[in-house]
Design an enzyme around this catalytic site. Structure first.
Site, PDB file in Angstrom:
ATOM      1  N   LYS A 202       0.774  -1.295  -0.101  1.00  0.00           N
ATOM      2  CA  LYS A 202       0.083  -0.102  -0.003  1.00  0.00           C
ATOM      3  C   LYS A 202       1.030   1.050  -0.047  1.00  0.00           C
ATOM      4  CE  LYS A 202      -1.526   1.944   3.712  1.00  0.00           C
ATOM      5  NZ  LYS A 202      -1.483   3.504   4.225  1.00  0.00           N
ATOM      6  N   ASN A 203       1.813   1.145   0.953  1.00  0.00           N
ATOM      7  CA  ASN A 203       2.689   2.763   1.025  1.00  0.00           C
ATOM      8  C   ASN A 203       3.533   2.832   0.001  1.00  0.00           C
ATOM      9  OD1 ASN A 203       1.108   3.080   3.124  1.00  0.00           O
ATOM     10  ND2 ASN A 203       2.689   2.461   4.678  1.00  0.00           N
TER      11      ASN A 203
ATOM     12  N   ARG B  13      -4.003  10.232   3.109  1.00  0.00           N
ATOM     13  CA  ARG B  13      -2.917  11.084   3.497  1.00  0.00           C
ATOM     14  C   ARG B  13      -2.012  11.203   1.993  1.00  0.00           C
ATOM     15  NH1 ARG B  13      -1.524  13.970   6.945  1.00  0.00           N
ATOM     16  NH2 ARG B  13       0.608  14.556   7.310  1.00  0.00           N
TER      17      ARG B  13
ATOM     18  N   CYS C   8      -5.362   8.639   8.324  1.00  0.00           N
ATOM     19  CA  CYS C   8      -5.731   8.225  10.010  1.00  0.00           C
ATOM     20  C   CYS C   8      -5.530   9.113  10.656  1.00  0.00           C
ATOM     21  CB  CYS C   8      -4.732   6.866  10.211  1.00  0.00           C
ATOM     22  SG  CYS C   8      -5.434   5.517   9.180  1.00  0.00           S
TER      23      CYS C   8
ATOM     24  N   ARG D 120       0.421  15.338  12.579  1.00  0.00           N
ATOM     25  CA  ARG D 120       0.827  14.923  11.370  1.00  0.00           C
ATOM     26  C   ARG D 120       1.155  16.216  10.497  1.00  0.00           C
ATOM     27  NH1 ARG D 120      -1.484   9.425   8.769  1.00  0.00           N
ATOM     28  NH2 ARG D 120       0.600   9.404   8.177  1.00  0.00           N
ATOM     29  N   PRO D 121       2.017  16.837  10.910  1.00  0.00           N
ATOM     30  CA  PRO D 121       2.463  18.076  10.163  1.00  0.00           C
ATOM     31  C   PRO D 121       3.118  17.653   8.989  1.00  0.00           C
ATOM     32  CG  PRO D 121       4.001  17.539  11.868  1.00  0.00           C
ATOM     33  CD  PRO D 121       3.025  16.778  12.119  1.00  0.00           C
ATOM     34  N   ILE D 122       3.212  18.667   7.815  1.00  0.00           N
ATOM     35  CA  ILE D 122       3.922  18.130   6.462  1.00  0.00           C
ATOM     36  C   ILE D 122       4.938  19.246   6.450  1.00  0.00           C
ATOM     37  CG2 ILE D 122       2.167  17.040   5.406  1.00  0.00           C
ATOM     38  CD1 ILE D 122       1.646  19.412   3.782  1.00  0.00           C
ATOM     39  N   ASP D 123       5.535  19.954   7.572  1.00  0.00           N
ATOM     40  CA  ASP D 123       6.533  21.158   7.492  1.00  0.00           C
ATOM     41  C   ASP D 123       7.570  20.505   6.631  1.00  0.00           C
ATOM     42  OD1 ASP D 123       8.322  20.495  10.337  1.00  0.00           O
ATOM     43  OD2 ASP D 123       6.517  19.269   9.713  1.00  0.00           O
TER      44      ASP D 123
ATOM     45  N   ASP E  57       3.618   0.702  12.253  1.00  0.00           N
ATOM     46  CA  ASP E  57       2.640   0.148  11.704  1.00  0.00           C
ATOM     47  C   ASP E  57       2.084  -1.348  12.226  1.00  0.00           C
ATOM     48  OD1 ASP E  57       3.082   1.662   8.351  1.00  0.00           O
ATOM     49  OD2 ASP E  57       2.392   2.638  10.322  1.00  0.00           O
TER      50      ASP E  57
ATOM     51  N   ILE F   3       7.217   7.178  16.692  1.00  0.00           N
ATOM     52  CA  ILE F   3       6.869   7.788  15.612  1.00  0.00           C
ATOM     53  C   ILE F   3       5.541   8.609  15.667  1.00  0.00           C
ATOM     54  CG2 ILE F   3       6.313   7.286  13.253  1.00  0.00           C
ATOM     55  CD1 ILE F   3       9.242   6.512  13.861  1.00  0.00           C
TER      56      ILE F   3
ATOM     57  N   ARG G 191      -9.224   0.694   3.592  1.00  0.00           N
ATOM     58  CA  ARG G 191      -8.151   1.537   2.872  1.00  0.00           C
ATOM     59  C   ARG G 191      -6.749   0.892   2.731  1.00  0.00           C
ATOM     60  NH1 ARG G 191      -6.415   5.591   6.005  1.00  0.00           N
ATOM     61  NH2 ARG G 191      -4.994   5.723   4.518  1.00  0.00           N
TER      62      ARG G 191
HETATM   63  C1  EPZ Z   1       4.230   6.911   6.085  1.00  0.00           C
HETATM   64  O1  EPZ Z   1       3.649   8.125   6.797  1.00  0.00           O
HETATM   65  C2  EPZ Z   1       3.376   5.567   5.993  1.00  0.00           C
HETATM   66  N1  EPZ Z   1       2.145   6.215   5.177  1.00  0.00           N
HETATM   67  C3  EPZ Z   1       2.595   5.393   7.443  1.00  0.00           C
HETATM   68  O2  EPZ Z   1       1.858   4.246   7.510  1.00  0.00           O
HETATM   69  C4  EPZ Z   1       3.828   5.267   8.488  1.00  0.00           C
HETATM   70  O3  EPZ Z   1       3.120   4.888   9.693  1.00  0.00           O
HETATM   71  C5  EPZ Z   1       4.913   6.269   8.271  1.00  0.00           C
HETATM   72  O4  EPZ Z   1       5.345   6.324   7.032  1.00  0.00           O
HETATM   73  C6  EPZ Z   1       6.147   5.814   9.289  1.00  0.00           C
HETATM   74  O5  EPZ Z   1       6.524   4.876   8.730  1.00  0.00           O
HETATM   75  C7  EPZ Z   1       2.361   6.097   3.988  1.00  0.00           C
HETATM   76  O6  EPZ Z   1       3.184   5.918   3.501  1.00  0.00           O
HETATM   77  C8  EPZ Z   1       1.084   6.857   3.103  1.00  0.00           C
HETATM   78  P1  EPZ Z   1       6.573  10.060   8.183  1.00  0.00           P
HETATM   79  P2  EPZ Z   1       4.198   9.389   6.659  1.00  0.00           P
HETATM   80  O7  EPZ Z   1       6.481  11.351   7.312  1.00  0.00           O
HETATM   81  O8  EPZ Z   1       4.861   9.621   5.558  1.00  0.00           O
HETATM   82  C9  EPZ Z   1       6.501  13.584  11.532  1.00  0.00           C
HETATM   83  C10 EPZ Z   1      -0.258   3.089   7.505  1.00  0.00           C
HETATM   84  O9  EPZ Z   1      -0.588   2.570   8.537  1.00  0.00           O
HETATM   85  N2  EPZ Z   1       6.554  14.351  10.495  1.00  0.00           N
HETATM   86  O10 EPZ Z   1       7.667   9.266   7.810  1.00  0.00           O
HETATM   87  O11 EPZ Z   1       3.152  10.350   6.912  1.00  0.00           O
HETATM   88  C11 EPZ Z   1       5.229  12.545  11.755  1.00  0.00           C
HETATM   89  O12 EPZ Z   1       4.450  13.608  12.383  1.00  0.00           O
HETATM   90  C12 EPZ Z   1       0.366   4.474   7.576  1.00  0.00           C
HETATM   91  O13 EPZ Z   1      -0.241   2.444   6.597  1.00  0.00           O
HETATM   92  C13 EPZ Z   1       6.766  15.752  10.818  1.00  0.00           C
HETATM   93  O14 EPZ Z   1       6.878  16.104  11.963  1.00  0.00           O
HETATM   94  O15 EPZ Z   1       4.973   9.366   7.915  1.00  0.00           O
HETATM   95  C14 EPZ Z   1       5.646  11.561  12.381  1.00  0.00           C
HETATM   96  O16 EPZ Z   1       5.497  11.871  13.760  1.00  0.00           O
HETATM   97  C15 EPZ Z   1       0.143   5.127   8.894  1.00  0.00           C
HETATM   98  N3  EPZ Z   1       6.555  16.768   9.779  1.00  0.00           N
HETATM   99  C16 EPZ Z   1       6.816  11.206  11.710  1.00  0.00           C
HETATM  100  O17 EPZ Z   1       7.473  12.373  11.201  1.00  0.00           O
HETATM  101  C17 EPZ Z   1       6.814  16.431   8.432  1.00  0.00           C
HETATM  102  O18 EPZ Z   1       6.717  17.151   7.428  1.00  0.00           O
HETATM  103  C18 EPZ Z   1       6.805   9.934  10.723  1.00  0.00           C
HETATM  104  O19 EPZ Z   1       6.170  10.440   9.763  1.00  0.00           O
HETATM  105  C19 EPZ Z   1       6.579  14.954   8.100  1.00  0.00           C
HETATM  106  C20 EPZ Z   1       6.459  14.026   9.039  1.00  0.00           C
END
Ligand code: EPZ
Length: 421
Positions: free
Chosen positions: A23-24, A93, A117, A122-125, A306, A328, A398
């Site tokens: 999926k991811n 997402r 979810c 979950r910021p995107i900064d 996950d 995480i 999903r």
């Molecule tokens: C991906 O999410 C996966 N989703 C998530 O799987 C998975 O839990 C996660 O990676 C970690 O492995 C998809 O691939 C669609 P991150 P993502 O950016 O990319 C913080 C599932 O169940 N962060 O690595 O959103 C964030 O808040 C889903 O399949 C910032 O602070 O994860 C989190 O605490 C759930 N600023 C941490 O980093 C940012 O700009 C990890 O987030 C981006 C992230």
């Protein structure tokens, strides 16, 4: 009327289950395809609702999209630079991957804030900082981002956290940027490598993916190609846990065992017997008492966040206390009150849980609060006494390809029906 998954627990599982595409990876590969000048064919696409949501967004962009079974063909030849501001954007997402892809293709993109979810903030900064470093000007108004750049110019970008999403999104924008981009402290998850493999087949110049330093040399053109998705390590992990919890002899097929080393070692530590045979793992049912273990989620190759929720259900059956630390998503514990409703004894602490085992579980009506919580409740239903009804099944659909059908082929007693809300 709400749809529920109903499970009559206590039936031993046997047989072979085949794991679907990841999926991811899929949810990043599909947006990445729009960077091509020609049709992109992707095989091994899982049958999950996130794919349908992405196809809707592609069609909003006037892309030709064909989905037949596990194959999707994305043809961006007649695509247009159209704002993505419909509700379909916050259905998932990963719609944020259109930010990097459309910025890379058109040097501008207007898109709504992504959904997904609720697992805590979950910021995107980090994504936005990366786009700014490549030269994009970003404005945010009415829940909508506008990113614009005269030119995208390669730059060195250090990620404060090795974010999966930010690493992929910056890669999508940088493949067309002028010159060299270096992403430092990049994430190393296998799904990132799969996206880079597709982009490389399209003609992109990417090195070092899978390490914490990725280098991208911008190119002018990317062309159509063909790509097969890697197996879903999280679906595979979920079925290994299911087999450990409710199986006698279950073969989980179409796996890359290296992707699951952290989980495999935890299951072995609990006393689960299993054999790795090529791209399959044979799991033998638990005959002895399960040992409690401590788990700390980490970025890849550490223990995947996950799989934290699905493993928690198995830990309710261990002889003693297990401690789970979440690094995480600090609020990823909504499955615990639901499991406690079924008879588990789980205490919550700051970004952690303590699972007191063993506790017999009994069926009742529980709520899937997010995708992996849903998986944790399915596992609980398989080992519980009586019938478990899981609501909000859309969360499960999903990210899991026909999970109930796969479980029925292993001997589980599962049905779906509607109940009054
Ligand atoms: C991906 O999410 C996966 N989703 C998530 O799987 C998975 O839990 C996660 O990676 C970690 O492995 C998809 O691939 C669609 P991150 P993502 O950016 O990319 C913080 C599932 O169940 N962060 O690595 O959103 C964030 O808040 C889903 O399949 C910032 O602070 O994860 C989190 O605490 C759930 N600023 C941490 O980093 C940012 O700009 C990890 O987030 C981006 C992230």
């Amino acid at each position: 009327m709400a749809e529920v998954i109903a499970i009559d627990g206590g039936y031993k599982l046997n047989g072979t289950v085949r794991i679907s595409g990841a999926k991811n990876a899929t949810v990043a590969l599909i947006p990445a395809a729009v960077l091509s000048d020609g049709p992109v064919e992707i095989l091994g696409v899982p049958e999950i609702s996130d794919v349908a949501a992405l196809a809707t967004l592609l069609r909003e962009l006037k892309c030709d999209v064909e989905i037949d079974g596990e194959r999707i063909k994305v043809d961006p030849t007649h695509m247009e630079d159209i704002p993505l501001v419909s509700d379909a954007v916050n259905k998932l997402r990963a719609s944020y991957y259109f930010m990097g892809a459309l910025l890379g293709k058109y040097k501008r993109v207007k898109i709504k804030m992504p959904g997904g979810c609720y697992l805590g903030p979950r910021p995107i900064d980090l994504h936005l900082k990366g786009f700014e470093a490549l030269g994009a000007k970003i404005t945010y108004e009415d829940d909508t981002y506008l990113l614009e750049a005269e030119e995208l110019v390669g730059n060195s970008i250090y990620l404060d956290f090795a974010s999966v999403g930010a690493t992929i999104n910056i890669m999508l924008a940088a493949v067309h940027a002028q010159g060299k981009t270096v992403i430092e402290n990049a994430a190393k998850e296998p799904e990132i490598i799969d996206v880079a493999n597709l982009l490389t087949k399209m003609g992109a110049k990417i090195r070092g993916v899978g390490t914490d330093t990725i280098t991208i040399d911008g190119v002018d053109h990317l062309s159509g190609t063909f790509h097969e998705i890697i197996p879903d390590r999280i679906e595979a992990g979920t079925f290994l846990i299911i087999a450990a919890a409710a199986g006698e002899k279950v073969i989980v097929q179409n796996i890359i065992p290296q992707h699951l080393e952290a989980l495999i070692s935890k299951l072995k530590e609990m006393g689960i017997k299993m054999d790795v045979v090529g791209d399959s793992i044979v799991v033998y049912g638990r005959d002895d008492a399960l040992k409690p273990v401590n788990v700390k989620t980490q970025i890849y190759p550490g223990f995947a966040t996950d799989l934290q929720q699905p493993l928690t259900t198995l830990l309710t059956q261990a002889q003693g206390d297990s401690h789970v630390k979440e690094t995480i998503y600090i609020e990823r514990f909504k499955h615990c009150p639901q499991l406690n409703k079924m008879g588990a004894h789980i205490d919550l602490e700051e970004a952690a849980s303590v699972i007191h085992g063993p506790t017999p579980l009994h069926g009742t009506r529980v709520e899937a609060t997010d995708l992996r919580c849903g998986a944790a409740l399915v596992i609980a239903g398989l080992i519980a006494e009586g019938r478990t009804e899981i609501t909000n099944v859309y969360h499960i659909d999903r990210g899991y390809d026909n999970i109930d059908h796969k479980l029925i082929t292993l001997g589980a007693h599962i049905t779906r029906y509607h109940i009054d809300e």
